[in-house]
Design a protein around this motif. Structure first.
Motif, PDB file in Angstrom:
ATOM      1  N   ILE A 132       0.820  -1.267   0.030  1.00 19.26           N
ATOM      2  CA  ILE A 132       0.017  -0.047   0.054  1.00 19.26           C
ATOM      3  C   ILE A 132       0.848   1.338   0.108  1.00 19.26           C
ATOM      4  N   ARG A 133       2.308   1.107  -0.114  1.00 18.09           N
ATOM      5  CA  ARG A 133       3.126   2.203   0.118  1.00 18.09           C
ATOM      6  C   ARG A 133       3.549   2.830  -1.286  1.00 18.09           C
ATOM      7  N   ASP A 134       3.867   2.075  -2.296  1.00 16.23           N
ATOM      8  CA  ASP A 134       4.176   2.697  -3.479  1.00 16.23           C
ATOM      9  C   ASP A 134       3.716   2.003  -4.765  1.00 16.23           C
ATOM     10  N   SER A 135       3.141   0.789  -4.715  1.00 15.51           N
ATOM     11  CA  SER A 135       3.114   0.256  -5.833  1.00 15.51           C
ATOM     12  C   SER A 135       1.651  -0.671  -5.811  1.00 15.51           C
ATOM     13  N   LEU A 136       1.256  -1.243  -6.681  1.00 19.29           N
ATOM     14  CA  LEU A 136       0.160  -2.252  -6.685  1.00 19.29           C
ATOM     15  C   LEU A 136       0.784  -3.814  -6.431  1.00 19.29           C
ATOM     16  N   GLU A 137       1.993  -3.969  -6.546  1.00 23.28           N
ATOM     17  CA  GLU A 137       2.503  -5.256  -6.575  1.00 23.28           C
ATOM     18  C   GLU A 137       1.982  -5.928  -5.149  1.00 23.28           C
ATOM     19  N   ALA A 138       1.963  -7.376  -4.847  1.00 23.71           N
ATOM     20  CA  ALA A 138       1.372  -8.013  -3.847  1.00 23.71           C
ATOM     21  C   ALA A 138       2.561  -9.006  -3.409  1.00 23.71           C
ATOM     22  N   TRP A 139       2.572  -9.260  -2.328  1.00 23.23           N
ATOM     23  CA  TRP A 139       3.425 -10.423  -1.949  1.00 23.23           C
ATOM     24  C   TRP A 139       2.641 -11.302  -0.686  1.00 23.23           C
ATOM     25  N   VAL A 140       3.143 -12.724  -0.695  1.00 26.18           N
ATOM     26  CA  VAL A 140       2.585 -13.550   0.329  1.00 26.18           C
ATOM     27  C   VAL A 140       2.989 -13.266   1.488  1.00 26.18           C
ATOM     28  N   VAL A 141       2.144 -13.453   2.290  1.00 31.38           N
ATOM     29  CA  VAL A 141       2.151 -13.255   3.938  1.00 31.38           C
ATOM     30  C   VAL A 141       1.516 -14.462   4.755  1.00 31.38           C
TER      31      VAL A 141
ATOM     32  N   GLN B 232       6.003  10.942   1.885  1.00 32.34           N
ATOM     33  CA  GLN B 232       5.029   9.839   2.347  1.00 32.34           C
ATOM     34  C   GLN B 232       4.062   9.615   1.347  1.00 32.34           C
ATOM     35  N   ARG B 233       4.019   8.590   0.863  1.00 30.05           N
ATOM     36  CA  ARG B 233       2.835   8.319  -0.041  1.00 30.05           C
ATOM     37  C   ARG B 233       2.182   6.761   0.223  1.00 30.05           C
ATOM     38  N   TYR B 234       0.913   6.831  -0.375  1.00 29.15           N
ATOM     39  CA  TYR B 234       0.194   5.597  -0.105  1.00 29.15           C
ATOM     40  C   TYR B 234      -0.767   5.097  -1.279  1.00 29.15           C
ATOM     41  N   VAL B 235      -1.126   3.969  -1.484  1.00 30.08           N
ATOM     42  CA  VAL B 235      -2.212   3.688  -2.488  1.00 30.08           C
ATOM     43  C   VAL B 235      -3.500   3.982  -1.860  1.00 30.08           C
ATOM     44  N   CYS B 236      -4.553   4.519  -2.459  1.00 28.61           N
ATOM     45  CA  CYS B 236      -5.899   4.650  -2.281  1.00 28.61           C
ATOM     46  C   CYS B 236      -6.793   3.977  -3.232  1.00 28.61           C
TER      47      CYS B 236
ATOM     48  N   LYS C 261      -0.126   9.369  -8.974  1.00 29.71           N
ATOM     49  CA  LYS C 261      -0.258   8.805 -10.002  1.00 29.71           C
ATOM     50  C   LYS C 261      -1.531   7.958 -10.063  1.00 29.71           C
ATOM     51  N   VAL C 262      -2.163   7.169 -11.151  1.00 32.50           N
ATOM     52  CA  VAL C 262      -3.415   6.892 -11.453  1.00 32.50           C
ATOM     53  C   VAL C 262      -3.328   5.400 -11.854  1.00 32.50           C
ATOM     54  N   TYR C 263      -3.255   4.398 -11.140  1.00 29.67           N
ATOM     55  CA  TYR C 263      -2.870   3.022 -11.649  1.00 29.67           C
ATOM     56  C   TYR C 263      -3.838   2.446 -12.658  1.00 29.67           C
ATOM     57  N   ASN C 264      -5.317   2.512 -12.280  1.00 31.61           N
ATOM     58  CA  ASN C 264      -6.324   2.007 -13.037  1.00 31.61           C
ATOM     59  C   ASN C 264      -7.615   2.625 -12.527  1.00 31.61           C
ATOM     60  N   ASP C 265      -8.645   2.195 -12.973  1.00 35.05           N
ATOM     61  CA  ASP C 265      -9.823   2.859 -12.657  1.00 35.05           C
ATOM     62  C   ASP C 265     -10.277   2.447 -10.976  1.00 35.05           C
ATOM     63  N   LYS C 266      -9.565   1.683 -10.233  1.00 40.63           N
ATOM     64  CA  LYS C 266      -9.870   1.492  -8.920  1.00 40.63           C
ATOM     65  C   LYS C 266      -8.702   1.970  -7.824  1.00 40.63           C
ATOM     66  N   TYR C 267      -7.505   2.014  -8.505  1.00 39.22           N
ATOM     67  CA  TYR C 267      -6.284   2.415  -7.460  1.00 39.22           C
ATOM     68  C   TYR C 267      -5.637   3.575  -7.928  1.00 39.22           C
ATOM     69  N   PHE C 268      -5.327   4.527  -7.001  1.00 41.86           N
ATOM     70  CA  PHE C 268      -4.351   5.792  -7.280  1.00 41.86           C
ATOM     71  C   PHE C 268      -3.599   6.071  -6.069  1.00 41.86           C
ATOM     72  N   LEU C 269      -2.264   6.745  -6.425  1.00 42.72           N
ATOM     73  CA  LEU C 269      -1.350   6.796  -5.467  1.00 42.72           C
ATOM     74  C   LEU C 269      -1.488   8.387  -4.940  1.00 42.72           C
ATOM     75  N   ILE C 270      -1.377   8.484  -3.810  1.00 44.14           N
ATOM     76  CA  ILE C 270      -1.433  10.078  -3.022  1.00 44.14           C
ATOM     77  C   ILE C 270      -0.047  10.342  -2.224  1.00 44.14           C
ATOM     78  N   GLU C 271       0.441  11.571  -2.429  1.00 45.97           N
ATOM     79  CA  GLU C 271       1.797  11.765  -1.626  1.00 45.97           C
ATOM     80  C   GLU C 271       1.347  13.171  -0.895  1.00 45.97           C
ATOM     81  N   MET C 272       1.722  12.921   0.190  1.00 48.51           N
ATOM     82  CA  MET C 272       1.436  14.232   1.175  1.00 48.51           C
ATOM     83  C   MET C 272       2.640  15.220   0.738  1.00 48.51           C
ATOM     84  N   ASP C 273       2.019  16.392   0.283  1.00 50.93           N
ATOM     85  CA  ASP C 273       2.873  17.422   0.010  1.00 50.93           C
ATOM     86  C   ASP C 273       4.237  17.920   0.822  1.00 50.93           C
ATOM     87  N   ASP C 274       5.237  18.330   0.240  1.00 51.73           N
ATOM     88  CA  ASP C 274       6.237  18.434   1.050  1.00 51.73           C
ATOM     89  C   ASP C 274       7.092  19.592   0.269  1.00 51.73           C
TER      90      ASP C 274
END
Length: 822
Positions: A164-173, A313-317, A291-304
């Protein structure tokens, strides 16, 4: 030193809410918790059930309602007719999903009761099963049968977590721990390295079952934060191993059916908005859609705006993400908007800022509508995850509300935390009691930490030490601040007060509870130490309110002590009284001895002297009756208050008077509360100190007549509790009289609503418990299913009230079988 260790005191929500005058946030406001408690079966689902009259045949039934592992079923064909509804236990009944009979060559046959209504079985089944939802097969058969679906996410289970921090990639937990649906997750390949562990609720939109990434076109890659810990070849080997073990560690798909559905958003790159960083949810600041990844996810960055910023500070929304607001939302709601770091000046203006950045504000239509219909109010209490340390769940107070957002003050965190901003739909907030229910450590408020002594527990060594929450602050400060240069006047410094639990405990105090008290309290300020001692004794009584009354300071007293307010709880009621304690060390021993005499126990039960082997009073050889007879009758004295109040605390002499003829249990004597009155019942009498009904609200004396008492009971539909004296069992004659009185019901309890159940309970001596039944929505059907273990476990009642309640439930069951079962 027995008092050298400092531990956290056992936290009690009821007492805390009472002390703070606050209320708990309603359970219904935590929708994710409600979802987690569902057993996987829902009304309307269908299954195949063995017919009772013919165990070799089966028929289709519909679930009417559920209660834990019990299902209320109705055979298809009865329509709206409830008369043949029946309960069955998932673990023991012969239940199967739709289609099981056909697969296993079993016979589907219409039950005798509805044969006439179904002339054509095949046609009826086709019609009944069209579009029907079958009960989950995995919950009816195999290892998962009868289990709560949530328990299927066991340690070792694997899931996929989006980065959820900087990309849409997933990993197994891998699931390390499951606490009521709140999962501690560890990235696959890190083994025992817990530095990167995460806590998420199982319904989190970024958590998925294994295989989700492949199905939706996302790659499986370890997050950047851990990628450098292993080589690319190692990560691929780990992934290969996970795929081989997929069957063993998979989680049932049904578990995720209630996850929030992610909708389509309309944000575009460069738009400005206001946002709360989920990793530090303390302030609202300007942010940008990076950044807009697709019609469901986009990336937000706190202004600095700083030129030399170290990291962003960025995260996927997604469209329903919490903590994103339109421009000017803070201003409209009277909230402070924190300017971005590097912004010149403190007076932030959105119009100037947008012009300066050459950006546009995200339109209102991009954001979901906010609701204020959620049940939360200011000053309500709940349990919340500490965003700085997600391992901690703390006591939290709602300090402010705006639309569907709460400002929470966390109490008791290891490090002080600012007010945090959370959505009312956050899965990091929980109702009062959630931690206790799920066996997780709740961080109590700091003031609930007390210095506890080691104990010698003879009666029940496995139980925890009883602890008082009344005056721990003062004692704690004295003990913990010993390193400070504080000079305590020796004159006011109380020595250690020992609880000598082997000594005789008298008619008021429970010997088992005395044995569980700390070995000693103190040393410290006299008033604080003695107040702590008296509070512990009150809590160790059979009837705390009665002991408080015995210790209470008379209004006309002229004793030169120090008045302290003490509290007692008994049968759901709270009592307060002013009690006198001495202020100087030279009077402590005498005070303890005289207090013991008041409570009719051994004078050495508690005091500055520790009794090692044998008590100087030789009290261990005396039984309760003999001892109280010795103290109360042989010397012709009554331990009580002298007519003149507490001027000397000496034992009051009483005139010998004729002993009252003992009445049956139905006679209740009300002791008058006057400073000049003396209780004339000898301490060693059969009624003892507890047989006088303590109604502490000074009602008029109840009827002396057995007949009147019986009429009164019949009118009120209430059963008679044999005696309030814990030390005296009821006589067989009284029991027979009680059992003989049957309950007559005006309506079938199977048809009772929640309101009917509450009305019935209010007519009994369990009226204070009616609120629980209302909150838990227990109707007539659920009432008839309640048993003593269920009542104790689910309602958190002590044994006494639980038995009383179950007695009334059994009376309803008996009346049901006699009046309506046929």
């Amino acid at each position: 030193d027995a008092g050298s260790s400092v531990e956290e005191m056992e936290f009690n929500w009821d007492e805390y809410l009472e002390d703070t005058g606050a209320t708990a946030a309603p359970h219904g406001s935590f929708k994710h918790v409600d979802t987690s408690l569902q057993n996987g079966f829902a009304p309307g689902m269908k299954l195949e059930v063995a017919v009772k009259s013919d165990q070799n045949t089966y028929w289709v039934a519909t679930i009417i309602t559920t209660c834990g592992q019990l299902l209320l079923l109705r055979y298809d064909g009865y329509g709206e007719d409830r008369k043949a509804d029946f309960w069955c236990d998932i673990l023991t009944a012969d239940l199967h999903p739709i289609g099981w009979c056909q697969q296993n060559n079993k016979v589907l046959k219409v039950p005798e009761g509805i044969k006439d209504k179904i002339p054509d079985q095949e046609e009826f089944l086709q019609r009944a099963l069209k579009g029907a939802c079958s009960a989950p097969a995995n919950l009816l058969e195999g290892l998962h049968r009868g289990k709560n679906p949530l328990d299927l996410i066991a340690p070792g289970s694997r899931l996929e977590l989006q980065n959820i921090r900087d990309s849409l990639e997933a990993w197994v937990v891998t699931v390390v721990e499951n606490v009521g649906g709140r999962l501690k997750l560890r990235y696959e390949g890190l083994e025992d390295l817990d530095k990167f562990d995460q806590w998420l609720f199982y319904l989190d939109p970024f958590l998925h079952q294994v295989g989700w990434a492949a199905q939706h076109g996302y790659s499986l890659q370890p997050p950047l934060a851990i990628r450098s810990l292993r080589s690319e070849a190692d990560w691929q080997e780990i992934l290969k191993k996970v795929k081989e073990e997929e069957e063993e560690s998979s989680v049932p798909t049904d578990l995720f059916k209630d996850k929030p559905v992610i909708g389509v958003h309309s944000f575009s790159e460069g738009m400005k908005l206001e946002a709360v960083d989920p990793m530090a949810p303390f302030v609202i600041s300007p942010a940008t859609v990076l950044k807009v990844y697709n019609d469901k996810y986009f990336l937000i960055e706190m202004d600095d705006l700083r030129a030399e910023r170290a990291s962003s500070q960025r995260y996927v929304c997604h469209v329903s993400s919490a903590g994103i607001f339109p421009v000017q939302w803070s201003l409209k709601n009277g909230l402070h908007l924190s300017p971005p770091p590097g912004y010149p000046g403190q007076d932030f203006d959105w119009a100037d800022y947008l012009k300066q950045c050459g950006a546009e504000a995200a339109p209102q239509s991009c954001f979901p509508s906010l609701t204020s219909d959620h049940g939360f109010k200011e000053n309500m209490k709940l349990e919340a995850v500490n965003p700085v340390d997600p391992e901690e769940v703390c006591v939290a107070t709602v300090t402010k509300l705006k639309d569907s957002y709460l400002w929470l003050q966390l109490e008791g965190s290891k490090k002080p935390v600012l007010e945090c901003i959370v959505s009312v739909e956050s899965m990091n907030i929980f109702p009062v009691g959630w931690c206790e229910t799920n066996g997780y450590q709740l961080r109590p408020p700091r003031k609930a930490i007390v210095n506890k002594q080691k104990k010698i527990a003879v009666v029940q060594p496995e139980k925890q030490i009883l602890s008082s929450r009344t005056v721990h602050d003062g004692l704690k400060n004295q003990e913990l601040n010993s390193s400070d240069s504080v000079v305590i006047n020796v004159k006011y410094c109380c020595p250690k007060i020992y609880f000598n639990h082997r000594c005789f405990s008298g008619p008021y105090l429970n010997k088992g509870r005395i044995a569980e008290l700390p070995q000693s309290v103190g040393p410290g300020n006299c008033v604080l130490v003695l107040k702590e001692v008296l509070t512990l004794l009150i809590n160790a009584a059979y009837k705390p309110s009665r002991v408080l009354r015995e210790l209470q300071l008379d209004e006309e007293a002229a004793w030169h002590g120090h008045g302290e307010t003490l509290k007692a709880k008994y049968k759901g009621k709270s009592y307060r009284a002013t009690v006198e304690v001495v202020r100087t060390a030279d009077r402590v021993a005498d005070f303890c001895r005289k207090t013991c005499i008041k409570l009719e126990c051994c004078p050495n039960l508690f005091g500055p002297q520790m009794v090692l082997d044998k008590c100087s009073e030789n009290c261990s050889v005396l039984t309760k009756t003999k001892y109280t007879h010795y103290y109360g009758k042989r010397k012709n004295k009554r331990i009580g208050r002298p007519p003149g109040g507490h001027s000397n605390l000496e034992v009051a002499m009483k005139k010998p008077n004729k002993r009252r003829k003992r009445r049956k249990h139905f006679f209740v004597h009300k002791k008058k509360r006057s400073s000049t009155s003396v209780d004339n019942t000898p301490a060693g009498s059969p009624q003892g100190s507890g047989a006088e009904e303590e109604d502490d609200q000074d009602e008029s004396e109840l009827s002396h007549s057995l007949a009147q008492e019986r009429d009164k009971r019949k009118r009120k539909l209430r059963t008679f509790s044999f005696s309030d004296d814990e030390n005296k069992p009821p006589s067989p004659k009284d029991i027979k009289m009680e059992v003989a009185e049957k309950l007559q019901l005006d309506s079938n309890p199977l048809e009772w609503s929640v309101a009917d159940v509450v009305r019935f309970l209010k007519s009994t001596d369990c009226a204070p418990l009616a609120r629980i039944f209302l909150d838990q929505e227990i109707d007539g059907q659920a009432l008839l299913l309640l048993t003593l273990p269920t009542v104790q476990e689910c309602m958190d009642l002590k044994l006494g009230p639980a038995i009383k309640l179950c007695h009334h439930i059994e009376r309803v069951k008996l009346a049901f079988y006699q009046q309506f079962a046929n």
